[in-house]
Scaffold this active site. Structure first.
Site, PDB file in Angstrom:
ATOM      1  N   ASP A 212       0.826  -1.199   0.000  1.00 51.86           N
ATOM      2  CA  ASP A 212       0.000   0.000   0.000  1.00 51.86           C
ATOM      3  C   ASP A 212       0.868   1.260   0.000  1.00 51.86           C
ATOM      4  O   ASP A 212       1.895   1.325   0.690  1.00 51.86           O
ATOM      5  CB  ASP A 212      -0.895  -0.021   1.244  1.00 51.86           C
ATOM      6  CG  ASP A 212      -1.943   1.056   1.245  1.00 51.86           C
ATOM      7  OD1 ASP A 212      -2.724   1.113   0.274  1.00 51.86           O
ATOM      8  OD2 ASP A 212      -1.995   1.839   2.219  1.00 51.86           O
ATOM      9  N   GLU A 278       1.810  -0.240  -4.914  1.00 52.59           N
ATOM     10  CA  GLU A 278       0.945   0.874  -5.278  1.00 52.59           C
ATOM     11  C   GLU A 278       1.812   2.125  -5.246  1.00 52.59           C
ATOM     12  O   GLU A 278       2.134   2.634  -4.177  1.00 52.59           O
ATOM     13  CB  GLU A 278      -0.225   1.008  -4.298  1.00 52.59           C
ATOM     14  CG  GLU A 278      -1.161   2.168  -4.653  1.00 52.59           C
ATOM     15  CD  GLU A 278      -2.136   2.506  -3.536  1.00 52.59           C
ATOM     16  OE1 GLU A 278      -3.212   3.043  -3.856  1.00 52.59           O
ATOM     17  OE2 GLU A 278      -1.823   2.257  -2.354  1.00 52.59           O
TER      18      GLU A 278
END
Length: 561
Positions: A212, A278
Protein backbone atom coordinates in the site's frame (compact mmCIF):
# COMPACT_ATOMS: atom_id res chain seq x y z
CA UNK A 1 7.55 -3.64 -27.74
CA UNK A 2 7.83 -6.31 -25.07
CA UNK A 3 6.80 -6.01 -21.46
CA UNK A 4 9.88 -7.91 -20.41
CA UNK A 5 12.44 -10.28 -21.85
CA UNK A 6 13.25 -13.91 -20.96
CA UNK A 7 10.03 -14.48 -19.00
CA UNK A 8 10.26 -17.30 -16.52
CA UNK A 9 8.30 -15.95 -13.55
CA UNK A 10 4.58 -16.49 -12.86
CA UNK A 11 3.94 -12.91 -11.78
CA UNK A 12 5.15 -11.40 -15.06
CA UNK A 13 2.15 -12.57 -17.10
CA UNK A 14 -0.42 -13.57 -14.46
CA UNK A 15 -4.07 -12.62 -14.25
CA UNK A 16 -4.60 -11.65 -10.60
CA UNK A 17 -8.03 -11.20 -8.99
CA UNK A 18 -8.41 -8.66 -6.21
CA UNK A 19 -10.68 -9.75 -3.37
CA UNK A 20 -12.08 -7.13 -1.03
CA UNK A 21 -12.92 -9.62 1.75
CA UNK A 22 -15.68 -7.63 3.46
CA UNK A 23 -17.69 -7.59 0.23
CA UNK A 24 -16.83 -10.91 -1.42
CA UNK A 25 -18.82 -13.62 0.38
CA UNK A 26 -20.19 -13.98 3.92
CA UNK A 27 -20.06 -17.51 5.36
CA UNK A 28 -21.39 -16.85 8.88
CA UNK A 29 -24.26 -14.48 8.09
CA UNK A 30 -23.08 -11.43 10.01
CA UNK A 31 -23.33 -9.24 6.92
CA UNK A 32 -19.54 -9.02 6.44
CA UNK A 33 -17.50 -11.12 4.03
CA UNK A 34 -14.84 -13.39 5.52
CA UNK A 35 -12.05 -15.87 4.82
CA UNK A 36 -14.31 -18.91 4.84
CA UNK A 37 -16.54 -17.10 2.40
CA UNK A 38 -13.61 -16.78 0.03
CA UNK A 39 -12.82 -20.47 0.40
CA UNK A 40 -16.41 -21.35 -0.48
CA UNK A 41 -16.03 -19.54 -3.79
CA UNK A 42 -12.71 -21.08 -4.89
CA UNK A 43 -14.51 -23.20 -7.53
CA UNK A 44 -15.83 -19.95 -9.05
CA UNK A 45 -12.34 -18.43 -9.04
CA UNK A 46 -10.82 -21.55 -10.55
CA UNK A 47 -13.47 -21.64 -13.25
CA UNK A 48 -12.81 -17.98 -14.06
CA UNK A 49 -9.29 -18.98 -15.07
CA UNK A 50 -7.21 -16.61 -12.95
CA UNK A 51 -3.69 -17.37 -11.67
CA UNK A 52 -3.72 -15.68 -8.25
CA UNK A 53 -5.82 -13.75 -5.77
CA UNK A 54 -4.89 -10.59 -3.92
CA UNK A 55 -6.63 -10.10 -0.58
CA UNK A 56 -7.19 -6.59 0.72
CA UNK A 57 -6.50 -6.29 4.49
CA UNK A 58 -8.05 -8.82 6.86
CA UNK A 59 -5.84 -7.94 9.85
CA UNK A 60 -7.18 -6.90 13.22
CA UNK A 61 -8.51 -3.36 12.78
CA UNK A 62 -11.03 -0.96 14.33
CA UNK A 63 -12.18 -0.16 10.79
CA UNK A 64 -11.51 3.56 10.51
CA UNK A 65 -10.55 2.94 6.87
CA UNK A 66 -12.05 -0.48 6.07
CA UNK A 67 -9.04 -2.42 7.36
CA UNK A 68 -6.26 -0.17 6.13
CA UNK A 69 -5.88 0.97 9.73
CA UNK A 70 -4.15 -2.11 11.14
CA UNK A 71 -4.02 -2.58 14.91
CA UNK A 72 -2.10 -5.88 14.73
CA UNK A 73 -0.26 -7.08 11.62
CA UNK A 74 0.19 -10.54 13.15
CA UNK A 75 -3.47 -11.30 13.82
CA UNK A 76 -6.72 -11.68 11.90
CA UNK A 77 -9.77 -9.53 12.50
CA UNK A 78 -12.59 -11.50 14.16
CA UNK A 79 -14.98 -10.42 11.44
CA UNK A 80 -12.70 -12.03 8.84
CA UNK A 81 -11.96 -15.28 10.66
CA UNK A 82 -8.99 -16.88 12.38
CA UNK A 83 -5.69 -18.57 11.60
CA UNK A 84 -7.07 -22.09 11.03
CA UNK A 85 -9.45 -20.57 8.48
CA UNK A 86 -6.65 -18.58 6.85
CA UNK A 87 -4.39 -21.64 6.68
CA UNK A 88 -7.24 -23.66 5.15
CA UNK A 89 -7.77 -20.94 2.56
CA UNK A 90 -4.09 -20.86 1.60
CA UNK A 91 -3.96 -24.63 1.36
CA UNK A 92 -7.06 -24.91 -0.80
CA UNK A 93 -5.94 -22.11 -3.09
CA UNK A 94 -2.61 -23.83 -3.60
CA UNK A 95 -4.35 -27.17 -4.17
CA UNK A 96 -6.19 -25.44 -7.01
CA UNK A 97 -2.95 -23.99 -8.45
CA UNK A 98 -3.85 -20.48 -7.33
CA UNK A 99 -1.34 -18.13 -5.70
CA UNK A 100 -2.25 -15.82 -2.82
CA UNK A 101 -1.02 -12.23 -2.44
CA UNK A 102 -1.92 -10.27 0.68
CA UNK A 103 -2.02 -6.55 1.32
CA UNK A 104 0.66 -5.00 3.52
CA UNK A 105 0.16 -1.47 4.87
CA UNK A 106 3.56 -0.06 5.87
CA UNK A 107 3.00 3.70 5.78
CA UNK A 108 0.63 3.82 8.73
CA UNK A 109 -1.11 1.69 11.33
CA UNK A 110 -4.12 2.16 13.60
CA UNK A 111 -4.22 4.41 16.65
CA UNK A 112 -5.09 1.19 18.48
CA UNK A 113 -1.82 -0.49 17.49
CA UNK A 114 0.25 -1.48 20.53
CA UNK A 115 3.23 0.56 19.33
CA UNK A 116 1.16 3.72 18.99
CA UNK A 117 -0.52 3.21 22.35
CA UNK A 118 2.92 2.95 23.95
CA UNK A 119 3.95 6.14 22.14
CA UNK A 120 0.94 7.97 23.54
CA UNK A 121 1.88 6.85 27.04
CA UNK A 122 5.52 7.93 26.64
CA UNK A 123 7.22 11.28 26.88
CA UNK A 124 8.18 13.54 23.96
CA UNK A 125 11.51 12.46 22.50
CA UNK A 126 11.15 8.89 23.80
CA UNK A 127 12.09 5.84 21.73
CA UNK A 128 8.39 4.93 21.58
CA UNK A 129 7.45 8.22 19.98
CA UNK A 130 10.36 8.04 17.55
CA UNK A 131 8.57 5.15 15.80
CA UNK A 132 6.09 7.76 14.52
CA UNK A 133 6.18 11.43 13.56
CA UNK A 134 5.48 13.33 16.76
CA UNK A 135 6.30 17.03 16.75
CA UNK A 136 5.69 20.06 18.91
CA UNK A 137 3.07 22.43 17.60
CA UNK A 138 3.63 25.93 16.33
CA UNK A 139 1.93 29.11 17.49
CA UNK A 140 2.39 30.82 20.82
CA UNK A 141 1.47 27.76 22.87
CA UNK A 142 1.89 24.95 20.34
CA UNK A 143 -1.80 25.17 19.47
CA UNK A 144 -1.13 25.07 15.71
CA UNK A 145 0.06 22.03 13.71
CA UNK A 146 3.79 21.61 12.97
CA UNK A 147 3.31 22.35 9.25
CA UNK A 148 0.62 22.84 6.61
CA UNK A 149 0.37 19.29 5.25
CA UNK A 150 -3.10 18.12 4.31
CA UNK A 151 -4.66 14.68 4.61
CA UNK A 152 -5.52 12.63 1.51
CA UNK A 153 -8.98 12.28 3.03
CA UNK A 154 -9.46 16.02 3.60
CA UNK A 155 -8.56 18.32 6.47
CA UNK A 156 -5.32 18.62 8.39
CA UNK A 157 -2.65 15.89 8.37
CA UNK A 158 -1.88 16.46 12.05
CA UNK A 159 -3.77 15.68 15.26
CA UNK A 160 -2.83 16.99 18.68
CA UNK A 161 -2.90 14.62 21.65
CA UNK A 162 -3.32 15.38 25.34
CA UNK A 163 -1.04 14.12 28.11
CA UNK A 164 -2.29 12.07 31.09
CA UNK A 165 -3.01 15.31 32.93
CA UNK A 166 -5.36 16.42 30.18
CA UNK A 167 -3.00 19.13 28.95
CA UNK A 168 -2.20 19.68 25.25
CA UNK A 169 0.75 17.59 24.11
CA UNK A 170 2.52 17.01 20.81
CA UNK A 171 0.98 16.47 17.39
CA UNK A 172 1.25 13.29 15.29
CA UNK A 173 1.29 13.00 11.51
CA UNK A 174 -1.37 11.09 9.55
CA UNK A 175 -1.41 11.57 5.79
CA UNK A 176 -4.75 9.76 5.76
CA UNK A 177 -7.29 9.46 8.58
CA UNK A 178 -6.51 10.58 12.18
CA UNK A 179 -6.94 6.90 13.04
CA UNK A 180 -3.91 6.07 10.84
CA UNK A 181 -0.67 7.51 12.28
CA UNK A 182 2.30 7.44 9.90
CA UNK A 183 5.32 5.35 10.83
CA UNK A 184 8.74 7.02 10.93
CA UNK A 185 10.72 5.04 8.37
CA UNK A 186 13.92 6.91 9.24
CA UNK A 187 13.93 4.73 12.36
CA UNK A 188 15.68 1.35 11.75
CA UNK A 189 13.34 -0.25 14.28
CA UNK A 190 10.40 0.36 11.94
CA UNK A 191 12.19 -1.33 9.06
CA UNK A 192 13.03 -4.35 11.20
CA UNK A 193 9.47 -4.54 12.49
CA UNK A 194 8.09 -4.86 8.98
CA UNK A 195 10.72 -7.36 7.88
CA UNK A 196 9.49 -9.50 10.76
CA UNK A 197 5.89 -9.02 9.63
CA UNK A 198 6.73 -10.09 6.09
CA UNK A 199 8.57 -13.15 7.37
CA UNK A 200 5.62 -14.10 9.59
CA UNK A 201 3.25 -14.26 6.62
CA UNK A 202 5.79 -15.89 4.32
CA UNK A 203 6.04 -18.67 6.89
CA UNK A 204 2.26 -19.09 6.57
CA UNK A 205 2.62 -19.73 2.87
CA UNK A 206 1.67 -16.51 1.11
CA UNK A 207 3.13 -16.01 -2.35
CA UNK A 208 3.49 -12.26 -2.31
CA UNK A 209 2.48 -8.84 -1.08
CA UNK A 210 0.63 -5.87 -2.50
CA UNK A 211 2.33 -2.85 -0.89
CA UNK A 212 0.00 0.00 0.00
CA UNK A 213 1.14 3.56 -0.93
CA UNK A 214 4.71 2.40 -1.53
CA UNK A 215 5.77 5.90 -2.58
CA UNK A 216 4.87 7.58 0.72
CA UNK A 217 6.98 5.89 3.38
CA UNK A 218 9.89 8.34 3.54
CA UNK A 219 9.38 11.95 4.66
CA UNK A 220 11.80 14.85 4.79
CA UNK A 221 12.89 14.83 8.46
CA UNK A 222 12.64 18.64 8.54
CA UNK A 223 8.92 18.36 7.64
CA UNK A 224 8.86 21.60 5.61
CA UNK A 225 5.60 23.16 4.45
CA UNK A 226 4.19 21.88 1.17
CA UNK A 227 1.50 23.62 -0.87
CA UNK A 228 1.11 20.96 -3.55
CA UNK A 229 -1.94 18.70 -3.91
CA UNK A 230 -2.53 16.43 -0.92
CA UNK A 231 -2.84 13.37 -3.16
CA UNK A 232 0.54 13.93 -4.82
CA UNK A 233 -0.79 14.68 -8.30
CA UNK A 234 1.55 16.68 -10.50
CA UNK A 235 0.95 20.45 -10.38
CA UNK A 236 2.78 22.98 -12.57
CA UNK A 237 3.74 25.05 -9.53
CA UNK A 238 4.50 22.10 -7.25
CA UNK A 239 6.27 19.23 -9.04
CA UNK A 240 5.71 16.04 -7.07
CA UNK A 241 9.42 15.24 -7.31
CA UNK A 242 10.12 18.27 -5.11
CA UNK A 243 7.69 17.26 -2.38
CA UNK A 244 8.82 16.33 1.14
CA UNK A 245 6.79 13.09 1.19
CA UNK A 246 6.10 11.67 -2.29
CA UNK A 247 8.61 9.31 -3.87
CA UNK A 248 11.68 10.35 -1.94
CA UNK A 249 14.89 8.53 -2.88
CA UNK A 250 15.25 7.03 0.60
CA UNK A 251 12.22 4.80 0.03
CA UNK A 252 14.07 2.61 -2.47
CA UNK A 253 16.44 1.16 0.10
CA UNK A 254 13.44 -0.03 2.10
CA UNK A 255 12.23 -2.15 -0.77
CA UNK A 256 15.69 -3.41 -1.60
CA UNK A 257 15.80 -4.99 1.85
CA UNK A 258 12.31 -6.43 1.28
CA UNK A 259 13.43 -7.85 -2.07
CA UNK A 260 16.38 -9.56 -0.41
CA UNK A 261 14.01 -11.26 2.02
CA UNK A 262 11.61 -12.35 -0.72
CA UNK A 263 14.44 -13.66 -2.88
CA UNK A 264 15.75 -15.64 0.08
CA UNK A 265 12.36 -17.26 0.61
CA UNK A 266 12.03 -17.93 -3.11
CA UNK A 267 15.36 -19.73 -3.05
CA UNK A 268 14.78 -21.58 0.21
CA UNK A 269 11.25 -22.78 -0.60
CA UNK A 270 11.53 -23.25 -4.36
CA UNK A 271 8.35 -21.18 -4.84
CA UNK A 272 8.63 -17.67 -6.22
CA UNK A 273 7.61 -14.85 -3.88
CA UNK A 274 6.82 -11.38 -5.19
CA UNK A 275 5.59 -7.91 -4.35
CA UNK A 276 3.59 -5.38 -6.35
CA UNK A 277 3.63 -1.76 -5.27
CA UNK A 278 0.94 0.87 -5.28
CA UNK A 279 3.14 3.71 -6.54
CA UNK A 280 1.08 6.77 -7.39
CA UNK A 281 3.64 9.00 -9.08
CA UNK A 282 4.06 10.35 -12.60
CA UNK A 283 5.68 10.30 -15.12
CA UNK A 284 5.84 6.57 -15.86
CA UNK A 285 9.63 6.67 -16.08
CA UNK A 286 9.71 7.75 -12.42
CA UNK A 287 7.15 5.16 -11.36
CA UNK A 288 9.16 2.43 -13.08
CA UNK A 289 12.10 3.08 -10.75
CA UNK A 290 10.27 1.10 -8.05
CA UNK A 291 10.44 -1.93 -10.37
CA UNK A 292 14.18 -1.97 -10.90
CA UNK A 293 15.74 -5.46 -10.67
CA UNK A 294 16.69 -5.18 -6.98
CA UNK A 295 13.42 -3.58 -5.82
CA UNK A 296 9.80 -4.50 -6.48
CA UNK A 297 8.86 -7.18 -8.93
CA UNK A 298 6.01 -5.09 -10.37
CA UNK A 299 4.13 -1.87 -9.68
CA UNK A 300 0.57 -0.98 -10.61
CA UNK A 301 0.27 1.06 -13.77
CA UNK A 302 -2.90 3.10 -13.29
CA UNK A 303 -2.51 5.10 -16.51
CA UNK A 304 -5.26 3.40 -18.51
CA UNK A 305 -7.60 3.71 -15.55
CA UNK A 306 -7.19 7.49 -15.62
CA UNK A 307 -7.49 8.40 -19.32
CA UNK A 308 -11.04 7.48 -20.23
CA UNK A 309 -12.17 5.98 -23.53
CA UNK A 310 -10.00 7.57 -26.19
CA UNK A 311 -8.04 5.58 -28.76
CA UNK A 312 -5.20 8.06 -29.19
CA UNK A 313 -4.71 8.36 -25.44
CA UNK A 314 -4.69 4.58 -25.14
CA UNK A 315 -2.09 4.23 -27.89
CA UNK A 316 0.18 6.81 -26.30
CA UNK A 317 -0.23 5.35 -22.82
CA UNK A 318 0.46 1.79 -23.93
CA UNK A 319 3.59 2.80 -25.83
CA UNK A 320 4.89 5.00 -23.01
CA UNK A 321 4.20 2.31 -20.42
CA UNK A 322 6.05 -0.42 -22.24
CA UNK A 323 8.96 1.92 -22.95
CA UNK A 324 9.24 2.97 -19.30
CA UNK A 325 9.09 -0.50 -17.81
CA UNK A 326 11.23 -2.10 -20.53
CA UNK A 327 13.92 0.42 -19.58
CA UNK A 328 14.22 -1.16 -16.12
CA UNK A 329 13.68 -4.74 -17.30
CA UNK A 330 10.26 -5.08 -15.68
CA UNK A 331 6.84 -6.19 -16.91
CA UNK A 332 3.97 -3.75 -17.04
CA UNK A 333 1.04 -4.39 -14.70
CA UNK A 334 -2.29 -3.30 -16.18
CA UNK A 335 -5.42 -2.37 -14.23
CA UNK A 336 -8.81 -0.76 -14.92
CA UNK A 337 -10.49 -1.16 -11.52
CA UNK A 338 -9.78 -1.46 -7.80
CA UNK A 339 -11.31 -0.67 -4.42
CA UNK A 340 -10.28 3.01 -4.53
CA UNK A 341 -11.91 4.20 -7.76
CA UNK A 342 -15.31 4.24 -9.40
CA UNK A 343 -15.82 1.08 -11.43
CA UNK A 344 -15.15 1.24 -15.18
CA UNK A 345 -18.81 0.59 -16.01
CA UNK A 346 -19.63 3.77 -14.08
CA UNK A 347 -16.61 5.87 -15.12
CA UNK A 348 -17.03 5.17 -18.82
CA UNK A 349 -20.76 5.84 -18.76
CA UNK A 350 -20.29 9.57 -19.32
CA UNK A 351 -20.00 10.74 -22.94
CA UNK A 352 -17.99 13.81 -21.99
CA UNK A 353 -15.64 11.97 -19.64
CA UNK A 354 -15.90 11.03 -16.00
CA UNK A 355 -16.92 14.19 -14.10
CA UNK A 356 -15.44 13.31 -10.70
CA UNK A 357 -11.82 12.13 -11.02
CA UNK A 358 -10.59 10.62 -7.78
CA UNK A 359 -14.05 10.47 -6.26
CA UNK A 360 -17.27 8.47 -6.38
CA UNK A 361 -20.72 9.34 -7.70
CA UNK A 362 -23.53 10.17 -5.29
CA UNK A 363 -27.32 10.47 -5.62
CA UNK A 364 -27.13 14.23 -6.26
CA UNK A 365 -24.58 13.88 -9.08
CA UNK A 366 -25.32 13.39 -12.78
CA UNK A 367 -25.86 9.66 -13.25
CA UNK A 368 -23.95 7.57 -15.79
CA UNK A 369 -25.38 5.82 -18.83
CA UNK A 370 -24.77 2.30 -17.54
CA UNK A 371 -25.50 0.59 -20.87
CA UNK A 372 -22.89 2.76 -22.59
CA UNK A 373 -20.52 2.36 -19.66
CA UNK A 374 -20.69 -1.44 -19.74
CA UNK A 375 -20.25 -1.54 -23.50
CA UNK A 376 -17.15 0.66 -23.26
CA UNK A 377 -15.82 -1.22 -20.23
CA UNK A 378 -16.04 -4.51 -22.14
CA UNK A 379 -14.21 -2.97 -25.10
CA UNK A 380 -11.55 -1.51 -22.81
CA UNK A 381 -10.89 -4.72 -20.90
CA UNK A 382 -10.83 -6.72 -24.13
CA UNK A 383 -7.99 -4.47 -25.25
CA UNK A 384 -6.31 -4.60 -21.84
CA UNK A 385 -6.17 -8.41 -21.82
CA UNK A 386 -4.27 -8.36 -25.09
CA UNK A 387 -1.38 -6.34 -23.66
CA UNK A 388 1.95 -7.88 -22.63
CA UNK A 389 2.61 -8.12 -18.89
CA UNK A 390 0.29 -8.97 -16.01
CA UNK A 391 -3.36 -8.01 -15.47
CA UNK A 392 -5.21 -7.27 -12.22
CA UNK A 393 -9.00 -7.40 -12.08
CA UNK A 394 -11.21 -6.31 -9.18
CA UNK A 395 -13.97 -8.51 -7.79
CA UNK A 396 -17.26 -7.92 -9.58
CA UNK A 397 -15.54 -6.38 -12.57
CA UNK A 398 -16.07 -9.70 -14.36
CA UNK A 399 -19.81 -9.24 -13.75
CA UNK A 400 -19.80 -5.75 -15.23
CA UNK A 401 -20.89 -4.24 -11.92
CA UNK A 402 -21.40 -0.47 -11.76
CA UNK A 403 -20.99 1.56 -8.59
CA UNK A 404 -23.90 2.01 -6.22
CA UNK A 405 -24.35 5.65 -7.21
CA UNK A 406 -27.50 6.32 -5.16
CA UNK A 407 -26.21 5.14 -1.78
CA UNK A 408 -27.64 7.40 0.92
CA UNK A 409 -25.54 9.19 3.51
CA UNK A 410 -26.72 7.02 6.41
CA UNK A 411 -24.92 3.99 4.99
CA UNK A 412 -21.58 5.59 4.16
CA UNK A 413 -18.36 4.28 5.71
CA UNK A 414 -15.53 5.95 3.80
CA UNK A 415 -13.62 8.46 5.98
CA UNK A 416 -13.24 10.69 2.93
CA UNK A 417 -16.97 11.42 3.07
CA UNK A 418 -16.88 12.41 6.74
CA UNK A 419 -13.55 14.28 6.64
CA UNK A 420 -14.92 16.52 3.86
CA UNK A 421 -18.42 16.93 5.34
CA UNK A 422 -19.86 15.14 2.33
CA UNK A 423 -18.16 17.29 -0.30
CA UNK A 424 -16.39 14.17 -1.55
CA UNK A 425 -18.54 11.06 -1.88
CA UNK A 426 -15.67 8.63 -1.39
CA UNK A 427 -15.26 5.01 -2.36
CA UNK A 428 -18.18 3.14 -0.82
CA UNK A 429 -19.94 2.81 -4.18
CA UNK A 430 -17.32 0.50 -5.63
CA UNK A 431 -17.13 -1.66 -2.48
CA UNK A 432 -20.70 -3.01 -2.41
CA UNK A 433 -21.10 -6.74 -1.59
CA UNK A 434 -21.18 -8.98 -4.65
CA UNK A 435 -24.39 -10.46 -6.09
CA UNK A 436 -24.01 -14.23 -6.39
CA UNK A 437 -27.59 -15.41 -6.86
CA UNK A 438 -30.51 -13.32 -8.08
CA UNK A 439 -33.14 -15.32 -6.18
CA UNK A 440 -31.47 -15.46 -2.75
CA UNK A 441 -31.43 -13.04 0.17
CA UNK A 442 -28.88 -10.26 -0.35
CA UNK A 443 -28.33 -11.84 -3.78
CA UNK A 444 -26.49 -14.77 -2.21
CA UNK A 445 -23.84 -12.71 -0.44
CA UNK A 446 -25.22 -13.30 3.05
CA UNK A 447 -28.32 -14.49 4.91
CA UNK A 448 -27.96 -11.62 7.40
CA UNK A 449 -30.80 -9.16 7.85
CA UNK A 450 -28.52 -6.44 6.48
CA UNK A 451 -25.05 -6.23 4.95
CA UNK A 452 -22.28 -3.85 5.93
CA UNK A 453 -23.04 -1.84 2.80
CA UNK A 454 -26.47 -2.28 1.15
CA UNK A 455 -26.79 -3.58 -2.40
CA UNK A 456 -28.91 -1.70 -4.94
CA UNK A 457 -31.95 -3.57 -6.25
CA UNK A 458 -30.59 -3.59 -9.80
CA UNK A 459 -27.67 -5.83 -8.75
CA UNK A 460 -29.97 -8.82 -9.26
CA UNK A 461 -29.49 -8.58 -13.04
CA UNK A 462 -25.71 -8.78 -12.60
CA UNK A 463 -25.79 -11.89 -10.39
CA UNK A 464 -23.23 -14.58 -11.15
CA UNK A 465 -25.82 -17.35 -11.41
CA UNK A 466 -27.58 -15.57 -14.28
CA UNK A 467 -24.35 -14.78 -16.09
CA UNK A 468 -23.13 -18.36 -15.81
CA UNK A 469 -26.10 -19.41 -17.97
CA UNK A 470 -25.79 -16.57 -20.50
CA UNK A 471 -23.12 -17.19 -23.11
CA UNK A 472 -23.16 -13.50 -24.07
CA UNK A 473 -22.68 -12.23 -20.50
CA UNK A 474 -19.81 -10.14 -19.19
CA UNK A 475 -18.70 -13.06 -17.03
CA UNK A 476 -18.40 -15.33 -20.08
CA UNK A 477 -16.42 -12.62 -21.89
CA UNK A 478 -13.91 -12.47 -19.01
CA UNK A 479 -13.52 -16.24 -19.00
CA UNK A 480 -12.87 -16.18 -22.74
CA UNK A 481 -10.38 -13.31 -22.46
CA UNK A 482 -8.40 -14.99 -19.68
CA UNK A 483 -8.35 -18.38 -21.43
CA UNK A 484 -7.47 -17.02 -24.87
CA UNK A 485 -4.79 -14.70 -23.48
CA UNK A 486 -3.10 -17.75 -21.94
CA UNK A 487 -3.52 -19.96 -25.00
CA UNK A 488 -1.95 -17.33 -27.25
CA UNK A 489 0.79 -16.42 -24.73
CA UNK A 490 -0.06 -12.75 -25.14
CA UNK A 491 1.39 -11.82 -21.75
CA UNK A 492 4.88 -12.56 -23.02
CA UNK A 493 4.46 -11.56 -26.68
CA UNK A 494 5.73 -8.57 -28.60
CA UNK A 495 3.39 -5.66 -29.27
CA UNK A 496 3.58 -3.38 -32.30
CA UNK A 497 1.28 -0.45 -32.95
CA UNK A 498 -0.28 -0.41 -36.44
CA UNK A 499 0.06 2.81 -38.41
CA UNK A 500 -3.26 2.90 -40.28
CA UNK A 501 -5.50 5.33 -42.17
CA UNK A 502 -8.84 4.05 -40.89
CA UNK A 503 -9.86 6.63 -38.29
CA UNK A 504 -8.28 8.45 -35.34
CA UNK A 505 -10.94 6.73 -33.19
CA UNK A 506 -9.45 3.32 -33.98
CA UNK A 507 -6.69 1.76 -31.89
CA UNK A 508 -4.93 -1.12 -33.61
CA UNK A 509 -1.90 -3.21 -32.76
CA UNK A 510 -0.45 -6.66 -33.24
CA UNK A 511 0.53 -8.78 -30.27
CA UNK A 512 2.36 -11.92 -31.30
CA UNK A 513 0.27 -13.38 -34.12
CA UNK A 514 -2.91 -11.54 -33.09
CA UNK A 515 -4.34 -8.24 -34.34
CA UNK A 516 -6.39 -6.22 -31.86
CA UNK A 517 -8.70 -3.40 -32.97
CA UNK A 518 -10.73 -1.12 -30.65
CA UNK A 519 -13.32 1.36 -31.88
CA UNK A 520 -13.80 4.22 -29.41
CA UNK A 521 -16.29 6.04 -31.63
CA UNK A 522 -20.06 5.95 -31.01
CA UNK A 523 -20.70 4.73 -34.56
CA UNK A 524 -19.52 1.73 -36.60
CA UNK A 525 -16.32 2.16 -38.61
CA UNK A 526 -15.14 0.29 -41.69
CA UNK A 527 -11.88 -1.42 -40.75
CA UNK A 528 -11.40 -3.46 -43.94
CA UNK A 529 -7.84 -2.16 -44.11
CA UNK A 530 -7.15 -4.11 -40.90
CA UNK A 531 -9.29 -7.22 -41.44
CA UNK A 532 -8.07 -8.50 -44.78
CA UNK A 533 -7.37 -12.26 -44.72
CA UNK A 534 -7.98 -12.43 -40.97
CA UNK A 535 -10.35 -14.51 -38.88
CA UNK A 536 -12.25 -13.39 -35.80
CA UNK A 537 -10.90 -14.82 -32.54
CA UNK A 538 -13.17 -13.00 -30.07
CA UNK A 539 -15.16 -9.81 -29.66
CA UNK A 540 -16.20 -7.63 -26.73
CA UNK A 541 -19.87 -7.79 -27.80
CA UNK A 542 -21.87 -10.17 -29.99
CA UNK A 543 -21.85 -9.26 -33.67
CA UNK A 544 -19.05 -6.73 -33.24
CA UNK A 545 -18.00 -7.30 -36.86
CA UNK A 546 -20.72 -6.61 -39.41
CA UNK A 547 -20.15 -7.95 -42.93
CA UNK A 548 -16.62 -8.84 -41.76
CA UNK A 549 -15.36 -5.27 -42.14
CA UNK A 550 -17.49 -2.90 -40.06
CA UNK A 551 -16.51 -2.70 -36.39
CA UNK A 552 -19.45 -1.84 -34.15
CA UNK A 553 -19.40 1.29 -32.03
CA UNK A 554 -17.45 1.09 -28.78
CA UNK A 555 -16.21 -2.46 -29.28
CA UNK A 556 -13.01 -4.48 -29.60
CA UNK A 557 -12.08 -7.52 -31.68
CA UNK A 558 -9.15 -9.91 -31.72
CA UNK A 559 -8.22 -11.23 -35.17
CA UNK A 560 -5.84 -13.96 -36.25
CA UNK A 561 -2.97 -12.68 -38.37
Amino acid sequence: MNAHNNKTHWWETATIYQIYPRSFNDSNDDGIGDLNGIRERIPYLKNLGIDAVWLSPFYKSPGADAGYDVSDYLSIDKAAGDFPEFDALVSELHNNDLKIIIDIVPNHCSIEHELFLKALASAPGSAERELFHFRDGTGENGELPPNNWKSHFGGNAWTQITNPNGEPDQWYLHLFDPGQPDFNWDNPAVEQYFLDVLEFWLERGVDGFRVDVAHLLSKDPLLPNWDGPANGKQHPDFPTQDSPMFGRDEVHNIFRSWRELLDKYSSDTGTEKMMCGEVCVQPLSWQAQWARPDEMHTVFNFSLLEIGFDSEAWATTISNSLEAFNAVGAPTTWVLNNHDVARSTTRLGYSEGYPKPGDGVGPDDPQPDIEKGLRRACAAVSTLFALPGSVYIYQGEELGLPDHTTLSAQFRNDPTYFRTAGKRIGRDGCRIPLPWNSTEKNFGFSDADSTWLPQPAEFDTYSANLQERDQDSTLQLYKLLIKTRKNLNLGSSTLRMIDHNVSPRILAFTIGETTVVMNTDDRPINISELTQEKQLILASIPEALVNEHWLAAESTVWLSV
